[in-house]
Design an enzyme around this catalytic site. Structure first.
Site, mmCIF file in Angstrom:
data_model
loop_
_atom_site.group_PDB
_atom_site.id
_atom_site.type_symbol
_atom_site.label_atom_id
_atom_site.label_comp_id
_atom_site.label_asym_id
_atom_site.label_seq_id
_atom_site.Cartn_x
_atom_site.Cartn_y
_atom_site.Cartn_z
ATOM 1 N N GLU A 197 -5.090 -9.651 -0.076
ATOM 2 C CA GLU A 197 -5.933 -9.886 1.032
ATOM 3 C C GLU A 197 -7.359 -9.840 0.633
ATOM 4 O OE1 GLU A 197 -3.289 -6.864 4.077
ATOM 5 O OE2 GLU A 197 -5.515 -6.324 3.715
ATOM 6 N N GLU B 19 0.909 -1.279 -0.005
ATOM 7 C CA GLU B 19 -0.155 0.079 0.040
ATOM 8 C C GLU B 19 0.867 1.239 -0.122
ATOM 9 O OE1 GLU B 19 -3.207 -0.356 3.117
ATOM 10 O OE2 GLU B 19 -4.144 -1.858 1.563
#
Length: 302
Positions: A216, A101
């Site tokens: 995820e 991220e």
């Protein structure tokens, strides 16, 4: 499976080989593929040592977790990963993920959002991330290992920069239906559709050889506070976690969707630091006790 050894927060580093061995023994009963997020606190070496001690069949995607402006943290983790590879070899390594991220954090720090990811402003952040990726690849190639280790990147599903996609061997995309305000029944289909439309299709158009994974996905089983127990049509509960497992896992395996389930254990530090549902995504609670779930009988491939 997404996994971080407990107490792996730098610089405190309270993790231990004894606990990682126990975790690997549990995880290996569900999957033979895990991804790590970072390399601080000797995570890479601890996991590889645990695999060696337990003699389990496990493939690990190592990680270098770096925030914008943290060159020192990047270099520290790069060196730790290389040291672990020198000691344990390449047999159990599936890849090295540079950044998690990173672009999401970079754009947020600049007051920007996902529509800006492929603008000139987004490319500025991508340039630093690419420097880390290139440096990792150069250093790994210089080791003259017995096999080629893929170099990849992980980010939120809407935050992959095109310049970055052109530079990596694989991309790991965080795709969470919980944040999409969907019903639990619609959550698996939303996940597959988003991943295909927002990640697989555009990534392969830019880089035909790239492999895309869901990095995820999962469902929270609870919340630290009542206010965050629901998100639109979504409810954080063990019952809805069970529904997500029932609808997502086996069909994804049958359809060949590459994914890492989020996650094996609840992470107490997230509950303390962030609150809400952040610490409640595990199949097992923080004490390593399985929640009131019936795991799918098909194989959890990753």
């Amino acid at each position: 499976m997404a996994y971080t050894p407990e107490l792996s927060m730098y610089p405190a580093c309270g993790n231990s080989i004894e606990e990682v061995v126990k975790d690997m023994q549990m995880i290996s009963q569900l999957t033979n593929k895990i991804r790590l997020y970072g390399a601080d606190c000797d995570q890479s070496a601890l996991v590889l040592e645990a695999i060696k001690r337990t003699k389990i069949d496990m493939e690990v995607w190592l990680g270098n977790y770096v925030m914008p402006g943290e060159d020192e943290a990047y270099a520290r983790q790069r060196d730790a990963i290389q040291a672990a590879i020198k000691k344990y070899g390449t047999k159990h390594i599936g890849g090295i993920t540079v950044g998690n991220e990173y672009m999401l954090n970079y754009l947020t720090s600049q007051g920007l959002s996902s529509p800006d990811i492929n603008t000139a402003a987004g490319d500025v952040g991508a340039a630093t991330l690419i420097r880390y990726i290139d440096d990792t690849r150069t250093n790994i190639e210089a080791m003259k290992l017995d096999k080629t280790i893929p170099i990849g990147n992980s980010d939120a599903g809407s935050f992959f920069n095109n310049l970055v996609l052109a530079k990596i061997d694989y991309g790991l995309s965080n795709v969470h239906p919980w944040f999409a305000n969907t019903t639990i029944e619609a959550a698996p289909q939303w996940t597959w559709d988003f991943f295909d439309e927002q990640n697989v299709t555009p990534a392969t158009a830019i880089n035909p050889n790239i492999e895309m994974y869901i990095a995820e996905t999962g469902w929270p089983s609870g919340s630290k506070d009542v206010a965050n127990e629901s998100n639109g049509f979504a409810s954080a509960s063990v019952a809805d976690l069970q529904t997500f497992l029932d609808l997502f896992v086996c069909k994804s395996n049958d359809d060949g969707v590459k994914y890492f389930y989020f996650e094996m254990f609840d992470e107490e530090w997230k509950d303390l630091q962030f609150g809400g549902v952040e610490g409640h995504w595990g199949l097992f609670d923080k004490h390593r006790k399985m929640k009131n779930l019936k795991l799918p009988t098909c194989l959890l491939k990753s």
